[in-house]
Scaffold this motif. Structure first.
Motif, mmCIF file in Angstrom:
data_model
loop_
_atom_site.group_PDB
_atom_site.id
_atom_site.type_symbol
_atom_site.label_atom_id
_atom_site.label_comp_id
_atom_site.label_asym_id
_atom_site.label_seq_id
_atom_site.Cartn_x
_atom_site.Cartn_y
_atom_site.Cartn_z
ATOM 1 N N GLU A 11 0.834 -1.205 0.000
ATOM 2 C CA GLU A 11 0.000 0.000 0.000
ATOM 3 C C GLU A 11 0.868 1.254 0.000
ATOM 4 O OE1 GLU A 11 -2.547 -0.343 3.327
ATOM 5 O OE2 GLU A 11 -3.816 -1.913 2.436
ATOM 6 N N THR A 12 1.981 1.180 0.756
ATOM 7 C CA THR A 12 2.890 2.327 0.813
ATOM 8 C C THR A 12 3.478 2.608 -0.555
ATOM 9 O OG1 THR A 12 3.432 1.860 3.114
ATOM 10 C CG2 THR A 12 4.972 3.252 1.892
ATOM 11 N N VAL A 13 3.848 1.520 -1.272
ATOM 12 C CA VAL A 13 4.461 1.672 -2.583
ATOM 13 C C VAL A 13 3.460 2.184 -3.599
ATOM 14 C CG1 VAL A 13 5.548 0.399 -4.482
ATOM 15 C CG2 VAL A 13 6.237 -0.046 -2.132
ATOM 16 N N ARG A 14 2.185 1.796 -3.457
ATOM 17 C CA ARG A 14 1.194 2.109 -4.477
ATOM 18 C C ARG A 14 0.360 3.364 -4.184
ATOM 19 N NH1 ARG A 14 -1.470 -3.730 -6.215
ATOM 20 N NH2 ARG A 14 0.435 -4.642 -7.102
ATOM 21 N N THR A 15 0.308 3.778 -2.954
ATOM 22 C CA THR A 15 -0.610 4.870 -2.578
ATOM 23 C C THR A 15 0.147 6.138 -2.185
ATOM 24 O OG1 THR A 15 -0.696 4.125 -0.288
ATOM 25 C CG2 THR A 15 -2.343 3.234 -1.790
ATOM 26 N N ASP A 16 -0.576 7.210 -2.294
ATOM 27 C CA ASP A 16 -0.047 8.516 -1.869
ATOM 28 C C ASP A 16 -0.122 8.597 -0.344
ATOM 29 O OD1 ASP A 16 0.764 11.333 -2.271
ATOM 30 O OD2 ASP A 16 -1.238 11.719 -1.453
ATOM 31 N N ALA A 17 0.974 8.964 0.277
ATOM 32 C CA ALA A 17 1.046 8.939 1.740
ATOM 33 C C ALA A 17 0.077 9.918 2.387
ATOM 34 C CB ALA A 17 2.479 9.248 2.189
ATOM 35 N N LEU A 18 -0.239 11.034 1.716
ATOM 36 C CA LEU A 18 -1.105 12.054 2.332
ATOM 37 C C LEU A 18 -2.578 11.734 2.135
ATOM 38 C CD1 LEU A 18 -1.426 14.812 3.727
ATOM 39 C CD2 LEU A 18 -1.325 15.881 1.438
ATOM 40 N N THR A 19 -2.966 11.442 0.899
ATOM 41 C CA THR A 19 -4.401 11.315 0.594
ATOM 42 C C THR A 19 -4.886 9.867 0.604
ATOM 43 O OG1 THR A 19 -3.941 11.160 -1.768
ATOM 44 C CG2 THR A 19 -4.235 13.369 -0.843
ATOM 45 N N GLY A 20 -3.990 8.901 0.501
ATOM 46 C CA GLY A 20 -4.404 7.502 0.419
ATOM 47 C C GLY A 20 -4.842 7.099 -0.978
ATOM 48 N N LEU A 21 -4.754 8.051 -1.939
ATOM 49 C CA LEU A 21 -5.095 7.721 -3.326
ATOM 50 C C LEU A 21 -3.924 7.004 -3.995
ATOM 51 C CD1 LEU A 21 -6.754 11.097 -4.440
ATOM 52 C CD2 LEU A 21 -7.890 9.040 -3.564
ATOM 53 N N ASN A 22 -4.184 6.469 -5.218
ATOM 54 C CA ASN A 22 -3.100 5.893 -6.005
ATOM 55 C C ASN A 22 -2.033 6.946 -6.254
ATOM 56 O OD1 ASN A 22 -4.335 3.298 -6.405
ATOM 57 N ND2 ASN A 22 -5.708 4.247 -7.907
ATOM 58 N N ASN A 23 -0.742 6.527 -6.152
ATOM 59 C CA ASN A 23 0.305 7.485 -6.460
ATOM 60 C C ASN A 23 0.583 7.471 -7.959
ATOM 61 O OD1 ASN A 23 1.789 5.181 -6.910
ATOM 62 N ND2 ASN A 23 2.953 5.314 -4.989
ATOM 63 N N ARG A 24 1.532 8.307 -8.372
ATOM 64 C CA ARG A 24 1.805 8.493 -9.800
ATOM 65 C C ARG A 24 2.250 7.183 -10.460
ATOM 66 N NH1 ARG A 24 2.950 13.069 -12.742
ATOM 67 N NH2 ARG A 24 4.100 12.711 -14.696
ATOM 68 N N ARG A 25 3.158 6.439 -9.794
ATOM 69 C CA ARG A 25 3.680 5.203 -10.385
ATOM 70 C C ARG A 25 2.581 4.170 -10.571
ATOM 71 N NH1 ARG A 25 5.608 0.292 -8.823
ATOM 72 N NH2 ARG A 25 5.139 0.682 -6.638
ATOM 73 N N HIS A 26 1.767 3.963 -9.533
ATOM 74 C CA HIS A 26 0.686 2.981 -9.635
ATOM 75 C C HIS A 26 -0.368 3.418 -10.633
ATOM 76 C CE1 HIS A 26 -2.482 0.310 -7.536
ATOM 77 N NE2 HIS A 26 -1.770 -0.393 -8.421
ATOM 78 N N PHE A 27 -0.586 4.745 -10.721
ATOM 79 C CA PHE A 27 -1.556 5.254 -11.691
ATOM 80 C C PHE A 27 -1.151 4.868 -13.107
ATOM 81 C CE2 PHE A 27 -2.807 8.659 -14.657
ATOM 82 C CZ PHE A 27 -4.184 8.569 -14.552
ATOM 83 N N PHE A 28 0.142 5.024 -13.415
ATOM 84 C CA PHE A 28 0.585 4.683 -14.770
ATOM 85 C C PHE A 28 0.534 3.168 -15.006
ATOM 86 C CE2 PHE A 28 2.039 9.012 -14.948
ATOM 87 C CZ PHE A 28 1.978 9.340 -16.294
ATOM 88 N N GLU A 29 0.774 2.347 -13.973
ATOM 89 C CA GLU A 29 0.643 0.885 -14.135
ATOM 90 C C GLU A 29 -0.796 0.519 -14.471
ATOM 91 O OE1 GLU A 29 1.989 -0.857 -10.552
ATOM 92 O OE2 GLU A 29 4.120 -0.488 -10.914
ATOM 93 N N LEU A 30 -1.741 1.110 -13.667
ATOM 94 C CA LEU A 30 -3.165 0.840 -13.931
ATOM 95 C C LEU A 30 -3.580 1.406 -15.277
ATOM 96 C CD1 LEU A 30 -4.582 1.627 -10.368
ATOM 97 C CD2 LEU A 30 -4.146 -0.619 -11.370
ATOM 98 N N GLY A 31 -3.000 2.568 -15.639
ATOM 99 C CA GLY A 31 -3.365 3.197 -16.901
ATOM 100 C C GLY A 31 -2.955 2.375 -18.101
ATOM 101 N N ARG A 32 -1.750 1.772 -18.039
ATOM 102 C CA ARG A 32 -1.313 0.944 -19.172
ATOM 103 C C ARG A 32 -2.210 -0.284 -19.333
ATOM 104 N NH1 ARG A 32 3.824 2.960 -17.566
ATOM 105 N NH2 ARG A 32 4.090 1.335 -16.008
ATOM 106 N N THR A 33 -2.635 -0.845 -18.187
ATOM 107 C CA THR A 33 -3.548 -1.994 -18.252
ATOM 108 C C THR A 33 -4.891 -1.591 -18.849
ATOM 109 O OG1 THR A 33 -2.489 -2.973 -16.310
ATOM 110 C CG2 THR A 33 -4.661 -3.795 -16.903
#
Length: 572
Positions: free
Chosen positions: A394-416
């Motif tokens: 969760e730490t690797v995938r989420t934004d520490a402040l908001t709990g939303l997806n972070n930039r890296r995970h967003f692009f992984e989900l986006g490519r899928t």
């Protein structure tokens, strides 16, 4: 184990029996061949001796006859020749010739007065003693009694006569019945026939049979046999030969030898053979082999029975111990292991085994207890690791402040999501939005309030969007949304709903409140329009800056934007 031991015994006994029988059979076959070879040699020596005796007879008679011939007293010579013929029945004819070849004296006066100078025995005997090979009777055929249907055949013996000065004065010659050789063979083989049951064959130096079983006379011997027999060394061999009837062949064991020359004269180099059917000659060897094989099999069976008995006696207590071990209960340390005294090794083994089982039982209980403890600790540790991994993920995938997806995970989900859109042929839309004038909030209220504002903004955004929509904080006050299966118009409606929900609810502070607004850009990527996620986000970002340039707190679609009119990026 018993079966393996039995097979081993059977194999060892079979090999031993085969080797022993092979050695014995070969020795017996060799002995049989040597026996026939010895008989052939004895017969050869007997023929050579008999010929030499005939030559000696004629040599003595020639010495006497030369004197009588010189005195022209041939009557006394005839009496001498008749006495010589009576002494040896195989003489068919003995005659004395003058120097010109005229017969002047002979047995029974046969051929007396006839000129025989053309005969080979006369021609050859002018210079030295002569032995002539077997031939049919010519001049004497009608004068001798022949009660058989077989033509008479003779062997010639002749010696020259000389006067005291050494001049040639005549020849003393004799014809021997060829059957004399057969008689010699019969007399020699008679005492051996009960044991040998062999046949005599006499062949000339070229291998043509001159004396032999019925139907074989006149036939030629096998070339290998002729070559072997013509050598100076006697021997024996097995090969196919003509049967008595002459209608076929059969394997024979043959002993052979060759008649040797003497110092006084040259012999015919006859081949002397003694043969016996191979099946009969080797029958004792085969019987010996069968006896040895039978004995070997019997011995093997006895050894196997003994091995089975011994193995059972040895293995019975061991099997009992194995059954006791199989009934052992690790939870019951009092399980019985008997001490046995069948024999010393079993007594020691059962004692050691019992002690070992007791120690193993104790260790087993300890290990079971330890395993139970370890299993609980492993389960707890596994759960802790899973929770830690989940938190780390969760730490690797989420934004520490908001709990939303972070930039890296967003692009992984986006490519899928982009791959799914290309496979399904459905559009994929993106919304880029950020808080208007957010720098002013930080400057006015401080970064702590700014962080609360971003959290408030993310909560409002999650409530306004669908669960299947992909929402992420890209950095600072910038957010992005991906909407699968949604065209630009529908995405613009979602963005407008998002704008209204955020604009309509202020963030309550300890002292007052803060009202936030957002600007949003919408872009859509259709499958035929390209396959780059970065391009889609760039288009949405350009629409976002167009919204800011148009006065903020609004939604702009990329399809409505004139790219040349979009100003450079400005502050929030």
């Amino acid at each position: 184990m018993v079966l393996s031991f039995g097979i081993l015994i059977l194999a060892a006994t079979s090999i031993g029996t085969w080797l022993a029988s092979d050695l014995a059979v070969n020795a017996l076959r060799k002995s049989t061949g040597q026996n026939l070879e010895e008989v052939a040699v004895q017969l050869r020596d007997k023929i050579a001796l008999d010929l030499h005796e005939r030559y000696s007879d004629l040599a003595v008679a020639a010495a006497l006859s030369s004197q009588q011939l010189a005195k022209q007293q041939t009557g006394d010579v005839s009496a001498l020749l008749d006495a010589l013929a009576r002494n040896f029945s195989s003489y068919a004819w003995i005659g004395l010739t003058s120097a010109d070849g005229t017969v002047v004296a002979s047995t029974a006066n046969m051929l007396k007065g006839m000129n025989v100078s053309h005969r080979p025995w006369f021609q050859e005997a002018k210079d030295k003693p002569y032995l002539g090979d077997a031939h049919e009777a010519l001049l004497l055929e009608e004068k001798l009694n022949n009660n058989t249907n077989v033509p008479l055949r003779f062997v010639d013996v002749a010696v020259p006569l000389q006067d005291p000065e050494g001049n040639f004065v005549g020849v003393l010659g004799a014809h021997l019945y060829l059957d004399w050789v057969a008689s010699l063979g019969e007399s020699l083989l008679a005492p051996l026939q009960e044991r040998l049951q062999a046949e005599l064959i006499l062949a000339d130096k070229n291998g043509e049979v001159i004396i032999g079983p019925k139907g074989s006379v006149g036939s030629m011997l096998n070339e290998p046999l002729v070559q072997a027999a013509q050598s100076d060394r006697p021997g024996y061999m097995t090969l196919p030969m003509v049967l008595e009837s002459g209608t076929g062949t059969r394997d024979y064991l043959v002993g052979y030898s060759r008649l040797q020359d003497r110092a006084e004269y040259t012999t015919f180099n006859w081949l002397v053979l003694v043969r016996k059917p191979a099946s009969e000659a080797f029958q004792p060897a085969q019987s010996l082999r069968n006896t040895l094989i039978f004995s070997g099999v019997l011995l093997a069976m006895l050894l196997i029975l003994f091995a089975v008995y011994t193995a059972r006696r040895i293995t019975h207590p061991l099997l009992q111990m194995a059954r006791e071990a199989d009934r052992l209960d690790p939870d019951n340390p009092s399980s019985p292991i008997k001490l046995r005294d069948d024999y010393e090794e079993v007594r020691v083994l059962s004692s050691v085994f019992k002690d070992l089982v007791q120690r193993l039982t104790k260790k087993t209980r300890q290990m079971n207890e330890l395993n139970a403890s370890l299993e609980h600790r492993v389960t707890e540790r596994t759960r802790e690791l899973e929770e830690a991994n989940q938190r780390l993920e969760e730490t690797v995938r989420t934004d520490a402040l908001t709990g939303l997806n972070n930039r890296r995970h967003f692009f992984e989900l986006g490519r899928t999501a982009l791959k799914k859109a290309i496979r399904s042929g459905k559009p994929l839309s993106a919304i880029m939005f950020d808080a208007d004038l957010f720098k002013k909030v930080n400057d006015t209220y401080g970064h702590a309030v700014g962080d609360k504002a971003l959290i408030h903004l993310s909560v409002m955004a999650k409530h306004a969007l669908r669960d299947i929509d992909i929402l992420a904080r890209l950095g600072g006050e910038e957010f992005a949304v991906l909407l699968e299966g949604t065209d630009e118009e529908a995405a613009a409606e979602v963005a407008e709903r998002l704008r209204q929900s955020i604009n309509g609810k202020a963030l309550t502070l300890e002292r007052g409140s803060v009202t936030l607004s957002i600007s949003a850009g919408v872009a859509c990527l259709t499958p035929e329009g390209g396959d780059e996620l970065d391009s889609l986000l760039v288009f949405a970002d350009k629409a976002l800056y167009a919204a800011k340039a148009g006065g903020r707190n609004r939604v702009v679609r990329y399809s409505e934007v004139n790219v040349e009119d979009v100003p450079p990026e400005t502050g929030a």
